[in-house]
Motif scaffolding. Structure first.
Motif, PDB file in Angstrom:
ATOM      1  N   ILE A 115     -13.979 -13.532 -13.457  1.00  0.00           N
ATOM      2  CA  ILE A 115     -13.484 -12.162 -13.226  1.00  0.00           C
ATOM      3  C   ILE A 115     -13.062 -11.555 -14.573  1.00  0.00           C
ATOM      4  CG2 ILE A 115     -11.592 -10.782 -12.246  1.00  0.00           C
ATOM      5  CD1 ILE A 115     -11.713 -12.638  -9.770  1.00  0.00           C
ATOM      6  N   ALA A 116     -12.281 -12.324 -15.342  1.00  0.00           N
ATOM      7  CA  ALA A 116     -11.815 -11.823 -16.644  1.00  0.00           C
ATOM      8  C   ALA A 116     -12.993 -11.533 -17.579  1.00  0.00           C
ATOM      9  CB  ALA A 116     -10.869 -12.839 -17.283  1.00  0.00           C
ATOM     10  N   ALA A 117     -13.970 -12.466 -17.615  1.00  0.00           N
ATOM     11  CA  ALA A 117     -15.139 -12.275 -18.484  1.00  0.00           C
ATOM     12  C   ALA A 117     -15.936 -11.047 -18.036  1.00  0.00           C
ATOM     13  CB  ALA A 117     -16.023 -13.522 -18.463  1.00  0.00           C
ATOM     14  N   SER A 118     -16.045 -10.847 -16.713  1.00  0.00           N
ATOM     15  CA  SER A 118     -16.801  -9.694 -16.190  1.00  0.00           C
ATOM     16  C   SER A 118     -16.146  -8.374 -16.564  1.00  0.00           C
ATOM     17  CB  SER A 118     -16.912  -9.756 -14.668  1.00  0.00           C
ATOM     18  OG  SER A 118     -17.580 -10.919 -14.294  1.00  0.00           O
ATOM     19  N   ILE A 119     -14.803  -8.352 -16.525  1.00  0.00           N
ATOM     20  CA  ILE A 119     -14.080  -7.114 -16.883  1.00  0.00           C
ATOM     21  C   ILE A 119     -14.336  -6.787 -18.356  1.00  0.00           C
ATOM     22  CG2 ILE A 119     -11.780  -6.083 -17.201  1.00  0.00           C
ATOM     23  CD1 ILE A 119     -10.934  -7.735 -14.663  1.00  0.00           C
ATOM     24  N   VAL A 120     -14.194  -7.809 -19.207  1.00  0.00           N
ATOM     25  CA  VAL A 120     -14.400  -7.618 -20.653  1.00  0.00           C
ATOM     26  C   VAL A 120     -15.840  -7.168 -20.930  1.00  0.00           C
ATOM     27  CG1 VAL A 120     -14.505  -8.855 -22.865  1.00  0.00           C
ATOM     28  CG2 VAL A 120     -12.613  -9.269 -21.299  1.00  0.00           C
ATOM     29  N   TYR A 121     -16.775  -7.862 -20.272  1.00  0.00           N
ATOM     30  CA  TYR A 121     -18.211  -7.578 -20.436  1.00  0.00           C
ATOM     31  C   TYR A 121     -18.528  -6.167 -19.925  1.00  0.00           C
ATOM     32  CZ  TYR A 121     -23.126  -8.092 -18.796  1.00  0.00           C
ATOM     33  OH  TYR A 121     -24.449  -7.923 -18.519  1.00  0.00           O
ATOM     34  N   GLY A 122     -17.943  -5.816 -18.774  1.00  0.00           N
ATOM     35  CA  GLY A 122     -18.149  -4.475 -18.189  1.00  0.00           C
ATOM     36  C   GLY A 122     -17.647  -3.375 -19.105  1.00  0.00           C
ATOM     37  N   LEU A 123     -16.466  -3.596 -19.698  1.00  0.00           N
ATOM     38  CA  LEU A 123     -15.912  -2.601 -20.635  1.00  0.00           C
ATOM     39  C   LEU A 123     -16.827  -2.467 -21.849  1.00  0.00           C
ATOM     40  CD1 LEU A 123     -12.104  -3.515 -20.520  1.00  0.00           C
ATOM     41  CD2 LEU A 123     -13.181  -1.435 -19.619  1.00  0.00           C
ATOM     42  N   GLY A 124     -17.352  -3.609 -22.313  1.00  0.00           N
ATOM     43  CA  GLY A 124     -18.290  -3.595 -23.447  1.00  0.00           C
ATOM     44  C   GLY A 124     -19.550  -2.820 -23.129  1.00  0.00           C
ATOM     45  N   LEU A 125     -20.055  -2.991 -21.910  1.00  0.00           N
ATOM     46  CA  LEU A 125     -21.263  -2.263 -21.491  1.00  0.00           C
ATOM     47  C   LEU A 125     -20.996  -0.770 -21.446  1.00  0.00           C
ATOM     48  CD1 LEU A 125     -22.863  -4.349 -18.571  1.00  0.00           C
ATOM     49  CD2 LEU A 125     -23.742  -4.057 -20.863  1.00  0.00           C
ATOM     50  N   LEU A 126     -19.790  -0.405 -20.959  1.00  0.00           N
ATOM     51  CA  LEU A 126     -19.439   1.017 -20.882  1.00  0.00           C
ATOM     52  C   LEU A 126     -19.373   1.636 -22.266  1.00  0.00           C
ATOM     53  CD1 LEU A 126     -16.655   1.111 -18.122  1.00  0.00           C
ATOM     54  CD2 LEU A 126     -18.976   2.010 -17.964  1.00  0.00           C
ATOM     55  N   LEU A 127     -18.914   0.846 -23.248  1.00  0.00           N
ATOM     56  CA  LEU A 127     -18.791   1.372 -24.609  1.00  0.00           C
ATOM     57  C   LEU A 127     -20.151   1.824 -25.131  1.00  0.00           C
ATOM     58  CD1 LEU A 127     -16.237  -1.142 -26.125  1.00  0.00           C
ATOM     59  CD2 LEU A 127     -15.903   1.303 -25.790  1.00  0.00           C
ATOM     60  N   LEU A 128     -21.096   0.896 -25.180  1.00  0.00           N
ATOM     61  CA  LEU A 128     -22.452   1.267 -25.645  1.00  0.00           C
ATOM     62  C   LEU A 128     -23.432   0.135 -25.393  1.00  0.00           C
ATOM     63  CD1 LEU A 128     -21.864   3.124 -29.031  1.00  0.00           C
ATOM     64  CD2 LEU A 128     -23.173   4.023 -27.127  1.00  0.00           C
ATOM     65  N   VAL A 129     -23.350  -0.495 -24.247  1.00  0.00           N
ATOM     66  CA  VAL A 129     -24.230  -1.604 -23.844  1.00  0.00           C
ATOM     67  C   VAL A 129     -24.154  -2.822 -24.776  1.00  0.00           C
ATOM     68  CG1 VAL A 129     -26.543  -2.346 -23.141  1.00  0.00           C
ATOM     69  CG2 VAL A 129     -25.777  -0.060 -22.609  1.00  0.00           C
ATOM     70  N   LEU A 130     -24.510  -2.652 -26.054  1.00  0.00           N
ATOM     71  CA  LEU A 130     -24.589  -3.805 -26.951  1.00  0.00           C
ATOM     72  C   LEU A 130     -23.266  -4.558 -27.139  1.00  0.00           C
ATOM     73  CD1 LEU A 130     -27.187  -2.594 -29.597  1.00  0.00           C
ATOM     74  CD2 LEU A 130     -27.537  -4.209 -27.737  1.00  0.00           C
ATOM     75  N   PRO A 131     -22.115  -3.855 -27.239  1.00  0.00           N
ATOM     76  CA  PRO A 131     -20.862  -4.630 -27.315  1.00  0.00           C
ATOM     77  C   PRO A 131     -20.674  -5.533 -26.094  1.00  0.00           C
ATOM     78  CG  PRO A 131     -20.454  -2.334 -27.871  1.00  0.00           C
ATOM     79  CD  PRO A 131     -21.871  -2.416 -27.393  1.00  0.00           C
ATOM     80  N   GLY A 132     -21.188  -5.101 -24.951  1.00  0.00           N
ATOM     81  CA  GLY A 132     -21.117  -5.920 -23.733  1.00  0.00           C
ATOM     82  C   GLY A 132     -21.901  -7.212 -23.899  1.00  0.00           C
ATOM     83  N   PHE A 133     -23.106  -7.090 -24.463  1.00  0.00           N
ATOM     84  CA  PHE A 133     -23.937  -8.284 -24.703  1.00  0.00           C
ATOM     85  C   PHE A 133     -23.228  -9.224 -25.675  1.00  0.00           C
ATOM     86  CE2 PHE A 133     -28.257  -5.929 -23.940  1.00  0.00           C
ATOM     87  CZ  PHE A 133     -27.920  -5.793 -22.610  1.00  0.00           C
ATOM     88  N   TYR A 134     -22.613  -8.636 -26.707  1.00  0.00           N
ATOM     89  CA  TYR A 134     -21.931  -9.451 -27.721  1.00  0.00           C
ATOM     90  C   TYR A 134     -20.775 -10.224 -27.088  1.00  0.00           C
ATOM     91  CZ  TYR A 134     -19.387 -10.879 -31.871  1.00  0.00           C
ATOM     92  OH  TYR A 134     -18.751 -11.638 -32.804  1.00  0.00           O
ATOM     93  N   LEU A 135     -19.970  -9.532 -26.273  1.00  0.00           N
ATOM     94  CA  LEU A 135     -18.817 -10.169 -25.629  1.00  0.00           C
ATOM     95  C   LEU A 135     -19.275 -11.253 -24.652  1.00  0.00           C
ATOM     96  CD1 LEU A 135     -16.750  -6.908 -25.096  1.00  0.00           C
ATOM     97  CD2 LEU A 135     -16.125  -8.796 -26.609  1.00  0.00           C
ATOM     98  N   PHE A 136     -20.353 -10.962 -23.911  1.00  0.00           N
ATOM     99  CA  PHE A 136     -20.914 -11.943 -22.974  1.00  0.00           C
ATOM    100  C   PHE A 136     -21.327 -13.204 -23.748  1.00  0.00           C
ATOM    101  CE2 PHE A 136     -23.952 -13.926 -20.175  1.00  0.00           C
ATOM    102  CZ  PHE A 136     -23.600 -13.539 -18.897  1.00  0.00           C
ATOM    103  N   ALA A 137     -21.978 -12.979 -24.904  1.00  0.00           N
ATOM    104  CA  ALA A 137     -22.463 -14.090 -25.732  1.00  0.00           C
ATOM    105  C   ALA A 137     -21.308 -14.934 -26.253  1.00  0.00           C
ATOM    106  CB  ALA A 137     -23.278 -13.540 -26.902  1.00  0.00           C
ATOM    107  N   ARG A 138     -20.229 -14.282 -26.662  1.00  0.00           N
ATOM    108  CA  ARG A 138     -19.100 -14.999 -27.244  1.00  0.00           C
ATOM    109  C   ARG A 138     -18.282 -15.758 -26.198  1.00  0.00           C
ATOM    110  NH1 ARG A 138     -17.025 -13.609 -32.255  1.00  0.00           N
ATOM    111  NH2 ARG A 138     -15.721 -15.435 -31.845  1.00  0.00           N
ATOM    112  N   LEU A 139     -18.287 -15.279 -24.956  1.00  0.00           N
ATOM    113  CA  LEU A 139     -17.458 -15.903 -23.919  1.00  0.00           C
ATOM    114  C   LEU A 139     -18.245 -16.853 -23.018  1.00  0.00           C
ATOM    115  CD1 LEU A 139     -15.375 -12.765 -22.830  1.00  0.00           C
ATOM    116  CD2 LEU A 139     -14.581 -14.675 -24.238  1.00  0.00           C
TER     117      LEU A 139
END
Length: 231
Positions: A115-139
């Motif tokens: 749930i926590a990873a999804s929230i972080v990843y979702g916020l990253g996707l909202l920013l500009l998609v790529l930050p979401g991928f980066y956060l997903f990769a790191r977590l």
């Protein structure tokens, strides 16, 4: 080096295709069944709330049961993947049921961390998609810490973040390929307005798991290279 890792991951998944396919099959089936039931209702935005409730009532229990089972198994699946990868790598016998049971035993830490990873990843996707991928990769390594080191939810996310520091760029590139593929196919189907077609729904479910499994194998192999004795 990223390309080697990419092909190595794919070759592992192809070598163990039948096992990994059966591992994902319960979830593919459940997602298909839920979509099928929802589509059978033929809901649209012009319907009144009362009419919508009336339409849902006959299948409400089936939908609720399928939805809950699907949610529980999809969380357990992250743990099941880790122990399955380890069993396949070290040539141990591990049945699909055992893999899911091991995931279910760690259900709550896996639930809170995803749930926590999804929230972080979702916020990253909202920013500009790529930050979401980066956060997903790191977590992405978090299920390994839960399954192999009995770590708690937030601790596992912290460890995954710290341990993926050096490999951040490589993980980001490969994650972008796999998750990007999911999103692109979803968008194409949406654009063609066939995203409510049952074949398309099945294809989307297959694409989701055929990209998720290699991606999490990549996270598992990074974890294993960092913690060879902690498995």
């Amino acid at each position: 080096h990223s390309m080697n890792q990419f092909f190595y991951t794919l070759s592992f998944c192809l070598k163990h295709f039948s096992y990994l396919f059966v591992l994902a099959l319960p979830l593919i089936t459940l997602e298909f069944a839920v979509s099928y039931l929802v589509l059978q209702l033929d809901l649209n935005e012009n319907m009144s709330n009362d009419l919508i409730i009336e339409s849902i009532q006959p299948v409400a229990i089936q939908l609720a049961v399928l939805g809950i089972v699907s949610m529980v198994l999809s969380i357990a699946f992250y743990g099941a993947m880790m122990v399955a990868f380890e069993a396949l790598t070290s040539n141990q016998d591990l049945s699909i049921n055992q893999a899911y049971l091991m995931g279910l035993r760690k259900f709550f830490p896996l639930l809170w961390s995803s749930i926590a990873a999804s929230i972080v990843y979702g916020l990253g996707l909202l920013l500009l998609v790529l930050p979401g991928f980066y956060l997903f990769a790191r977590l992405g390594m978090y299920p390994a810490y839960i399954m192999f080191q009995n770590k708690r939810a937030f601790e596992s996310l912290g460890l995954a973040w710290n341990d993926s520091d050096k490999e951040g760029t490589k993980l980001f590139l490969i994650t972008s390929v796999f998750i990007g593929l999911q999103l692109v196919i979803g968008l194409i189907f949406g654009f063609l307005a066939i995203d409510t077609n049952m074949v398309a729904i099945l294809v989307l479910a297959l694409v989701k798991y055929f990209t998720l499994i290699p991606l999490f194998y990549l996270f598992y192999s990074l974890y294993k290279s960092l913690h060879p004795n902690n498995i």
